[in-house]
Design an enzyme around this catalytic site. Structure first.
Site, PDB file in Angstrom:
ATOM      1  CG  ASN A 112      -2.169  -0.933   0.802  1.00 27.84           C
ATOM      2  OD1 ASN A 112      -2.834  -0.729  -0.214  1.00 27.84           O
ATOM      3  ND2 ASN A 112      -2.402  -1.961   1.588  1.00 27.84           N
TER       4      ASN A 112
ATOM      5  CD  GLN B 164      -3.800   5.834  -5.888  1.00 21.12           C
ATOM      6  OE1 GLN B 164      -4.441   6.016  -4.852  1.00 21.12           O
ATOM      7  NE2 GLN B 164      -4.112   4.892  -6.760  1.00 21.12           N
TER       8      GLN B 164
ATOM      9  CG  ASP C 251     -11.476   2.825  14.563  1.00 16.86           C
ATOM     10  OD1 ASP C 251     -11.514   1.600  14.444  1.00 16.86           O
ATOM     11  OD2 ASP C 251     -10.850   3.561  13.776  1.00 16.86           O
TER      12      ASP C 251
ATOM     13  CG  HIS D  18      -8.212   2.170  11.421  1.00 12.60           C
ATOM     14  ND1 HIS D  18      -9.418   2.016  12.045  1.00 12.60           N
ATOM     15  CD2 HIS D  18      -8.209   1.261  10.414  1.00 12.60           C
ATOM     16  CE1 HIS D  18     -10.115   1.077  11.442  1.00 12.60           C
ATOM     17  NE2 HIS D  18      -9.405   0.593  10.446  1.00 12.60           N
TER      18      HIS D  18
HETATM   19  N1  LIG Z   1     -10.037   3.071   8.056  1.00 10.83           N
HETATM   20  C1  LIG Z   1     -11.039   2.240   8.259  1.00 10.83           C
HETATM   21  O1  LIG Z   1     -11.835   2.445   9.192  1.00 10.83           O
HETATM   22  C2  LIG Z   1     -11.261   1.042   7.390  1.00 10.83           C
HETATM   23  C3  LIG Z   1     -10.396   0.737   6.384  1.00 10.83           C
HETATM   24  N2  LIG Z   1     -10.598  -0.345   5.571  1.00 10.83           N
HETATM   25  C4  LIG Z   1      -9.662  -0.516   4.473  1.00 10.83           C
HETATM   26  O2  LIG Z   1     -10.238   0.059   3.293  1.00 10.83           O
HETATM   27  C5  LIG Z   1      -9.663  -0.538   2.135  1.00 10.83           C
HETATM   28  C6  LIG Z   1     -10.718  -0.980   1.148  1.00 10.83           C
HETATM   29  O3  LIG Z   1     -11.514  -2.001   1.684  1.00 10.83           O
HETATM   30  P1  LIG Z   1     -12.539  -2.804   0.748  1.00 10.83           P
HETATM   31  O4  LIG Z   1     -13.333  -1.867  -0.074  1.00 10.83           O
HETATM   32  O5  LIG Z   1     -13.227  -3.763   1.634  1.00 10.83           O
HETATM   33  O6  LIG Z   1     -11.500  -3.587  -0.177  1.00 10.83           O
HETATM   34  P2  LIG Z   1     -11.704  -4.169  -1.641  1.00 10.83           P
HETATM   35  O7  LIG Z   1     -10.540  -5.075  -1.888  1.00 10.83           O
HETATM   36  O8  LIG Z   1     -13.078  -4.687  -1.836  1.00 10.83           O
HETATM   37  O9  LIG Z   1     -11.555  -2.888  -2.563  1.00 10.83           O
HETATM   38  C7  LIG Z   1     -10.345  -2.258  -2.801  1.00 10.83           C
HETATM   39  C8  LIG Z   1     -10.375  -1.755  -4.220  1.00 10.83           C
HETATM   40  O10 LIG Z   1      -9.178  -1.025  -4.438  1.00 10.83           O
HETATM   41  C9  LIG Z   1      -8.768  -1.315  -5.757  1.00 10.83           C
HETATM   42  N3  LIG Z   1      -7.375  -0.948  -5.919  1.00 10.83           N
HETATM   43  C10 LIG Z   1      -6.261  -1.704  -5.678  1.00 10.83           C
HETATM   44  N4  LIG Z   1      -5.168  -1.012  -5.998  1.00 10.83           N
HETATM   45  C11 LIG Z   1      -5.587   0.202  -6.411  1.00 10.83           C
HETATM   46  C12 LIG Z   1      -4.917   1.338  -6.897  1.00 10.83           C
HETATM   47  N5  LIG Z   1      -3.588   1.358  -6.993  1.00 10.83           N
HETATM   48  N6  LIG Z   1      -5.650   2.399  -7.262  1.00 10.83           N
HETATM   49  C13 LIG Z   1      -6.999   2.392  -7.182  1.00 10.83           C
HETATM   50  N7  LIG Z   1      -7.692   1.327  -6.752  1.00 10.83           N
HETATM   51  C14 LIG Z   1      -6.994   0.257  -6.371  1.00 10.83           C
HETATM   52  C15 LIG Z   1      -9.075  -2.792  -5.934  1.00 10.83           C
HETATM   53  O11 LIG Z   1      -9.108  -3.157  -7.300  1.00 10.83           O
HETATM   54  C16 LIG Z   1     -10.424  -2.887  -5.258  1.00 10.83           C
HETATM   55  O12 LIG Z   1     -11.490  -2.649  -6.176  1.00 10.83           O
HETATM   56  C17 LIG Z   1      -8.812  -1.691   2.667  1.00 10.83           C
HETATM   57  O13 LIG Z   1      -7.476  -1.238   2.756  1.00 10.83           O
HETATM   58  C18 LIG Z   1      -9.371  -1.924   4.049  1.00 10.83           C
HETATM   59  O14 LIG Z   1      -8.426  -2.542   4.875  1.00 10.83           O
HETATM   60  C19 LIG Z   1     -11.684  -1.144   5.732  1.00 10.83           C
HETATM   61  C20 LIG Z   1     -12.572  -0.912   6.736  1.00 10.83           C
HETATM   62  C21 LIG Z   1     -12.415   0.177   7.655  1.00 10.83           C
HETATM   63  O1  LIG Z   2      -8.565  -4.294   8.344  1.00  8.19           O
HETATM   64  C1  LIG Z   2      -9.604  -4.063   7.689  1.00  8.19           C
HETATM   65  O2  LIG Z   2      -9.692  -4.123   6.465  1.00  8.19           O
HETATM   66  C2  LIG Z   2     -10.836  -3.697   8.447  1.00  8.19           C
HETATM   67  C3  LIG Z   2     -10.732  -2.453   9.189  1.00  8.19           C
HETATM   68  O3  LIG Z   2      -9.801  -1.691   9.118  1.00  8.19           O
HETATM   69  C4  LIG Z   2     -11.858  -2.133  10.054  1.00  8.19           C
HETATM   70  O4  LIG Z   2     -12.939  -2.692   9.873  1.00  8.19           O
HETATM   71  O5  LIG Z   2     -11.680  -1.305  10.949  1.00  8.19           O
END
Ligand SMILES: NC(=O)C1=CN([C@@H]2O[C@H](COP(=O)(O)OP(=O)(O)OC[C@H]3O[C@@H](n4cnc5c(N)ncnc54)[C@H](O)[C@@H]3O)[C@@H](O)[C@H]2O)C=CC1
Ligand SMILES: O=C([O-])CC(=O)C(=O)O
Length: 332
Positions: free
Chosen positions: A106, A113, A160, A188
């Site tokens: 990441n 980006q 959170d 986080h």
């Molecule tokens: N901060 C928070 O509270 C939370 C953070 N997350 C994080 O959010 C992120 C996304 O989660 P989801 O949507 O469930 O994952 P997901 O895997 O369903 O979606 C991620 C998307 O990003 C795309 N992607 C990958 N590389 C990319 C790039 N270089 N440029 C643009 N798009 C790109 C993928 O093709 C995919 O469509 C994860 O990193 C997850 O850990 C998830 C839940 C809570």
């Molecule tokens: O690790 C994850 O993708 C999920 C995450 O951050 C959350 O739900 O807070």
């Protein structure tokens, strides 16, 4: 007079959170019911077809506030003129993976980006990083986009924060909107510190301290904290996918309060660049209690910190300092 549309970028828009988030933005949940939007969606080549499908659905939903959709795999096109950037794209943690495993994948995405946003977004673009490791991705974005004001780069800890409100509301059987001023300190991650020492419940005729109403310090200092810290992992275990609905909703809350302001007497948690407040080292993106006014956040000052809190706030800061050096080692 109708307002000019605001351009909102969602990266990773074909993913789980993206799919939940774009309709919320198009319905006004992020910027208000009278604010037209143009949604820019970015994803990568393997997700290009899925992204097209999301665009088709946005058109089919006939949202009155939606004035345009850009769906692209070209980062320059995606970033052009955007006023708000919600960075969800990245490599997602799978069941059983530690957050550190996803770090190297990441940080290089966020470095690239950062440059695109710096060169092509609106000069005052506000950035919210959601993708994990959220604080450190935001830090990398800040470091590699030096012309974006550092106050404009934040990460999501509102989920959170909302989870903490939810746990207190369940415990006390009160409505979640009557609970306020919990704090998420730090990362986080599972070292975050959900703090209820300043939180209150509106009981109808008074604001009562959460600690007094719960009357169970053991629960507050142990189970409550670990439940909030581990909630993301619990949802991944249950759904085999990360929290998409609640993450999308909390991302809307974050941006809405940042742009439209926090209600009087209420603060929220945001991951922001540390200025040294509360003895937290500068140079990391750390979650603090903030109030927002006129599109600017400020860290709530002067809260009393007891010894228990101090230790937990320092432990999560230490993890962020370590993540920062790990991130840099991944970039070398
Ligand atoms: N901060 C928070 O509270 C939370 C953070 N997350 C994080 O959010 C992120 C996304 O989660 P989801 O949507 O469930 O994952 P997901 O895997 O369903 O979606 C991620 C998307 O990003 C795309 N992607 C990958 N590389 C990319 C790039 N270089 N440029 C643009 N798009 C790109 C993928 O093709 C995919 O469509 C994860 O990193 C997850 O850990 C998830 C839940 C809570
Ligand atoms: O690790 C994850 O993708 C999920 C995450 O951050 C959350 O739900 O807070």
């Amino acid at each position: 007079m109708a307002k000019d549309p605001v351009r909102v970028l969602v990266t990773g828009a074909a993913g789980q959170i993206g799919y939940a988030l774009v309709p919320m933005i198009a319905r006004g949940a992020m910027l208000g019911p009278d604010q037209p939007v143009i949604i820019h969606m970015l994803d990568i080549e393997p997700a290009a077809e899925a992204l097209k499908g999301v665009k088709m659905e946005l058109i089919d939903a006939a949202f009155p506030l939606l004035k345009g959709v850009v769906a692209t795999t070209d980062v320059v096109e995606a970033c052009k003129g955007v006023d708000i950037a919600v960075m969800v794209g990245g490599f997602r943690r799978k069941e059983g993976m530690e957050r550190k495993d996803v770090m190297s994948k990441n940080v290089s995405i966020y470095k690239a980006q950062a440059s695109a946003l710096e060169q092509h977004a609106a000069p005052d673009c506000k950035v919210l990083v959601v993708a994990n490791p959220a604080n450190t991705n935001a830090l990398i974005l800040k470091e590699f986009a030096p012309s974006i004001p550092e106050k404009n780069i934040t990460c999501l800890t509102r989920l959170d924060h909302n989870r903490a409100l939810g746990q207190i509301s369940e415990k006390l059987s009160v409505h979640v909107s009557d609970v306020k001023n919990v704090i998420i300190w730090g990362n986080h991650s599972s070292t975050q510190y959900p703090d209820v020492n300043h939180a209150t419940v509106n009981t109808g005729n008074a604001l009562k301290p959460v600690r007094e109403l719960v009357g169970d310090d053991h629960w507050l200092n142990a189970d409550f904290i670990t439940t909030v810290q581990q909630r993301g992992a619990a949802i991944i275990k249950a759904r085999k996918l990360s929290s998409a609905l609640s993450a999308a909703s909390s991302a809307c809350d974050h941006v809405r309060d940042w742009v439209l302001g926090t209600p009087k007497g209420t603060w929220v948690s945001m991951g922001v660049y540390s200025d040294g407040s509360y003895g937290i080292p500068p140079g990391i993106i750390y979650s603090f209690p903030v109030t927002c006014e006129k599109e600017e956040w400020s860290i709530v000052q002067g809260l009393k910190i007891d010894e228990f809190s101090r230790k937990k706030m320092d432990a999560t800061a230490k993890e962020l300092v370590e993540e920062k050096s790990l991130a840099y080692s991944c970039l070398n």
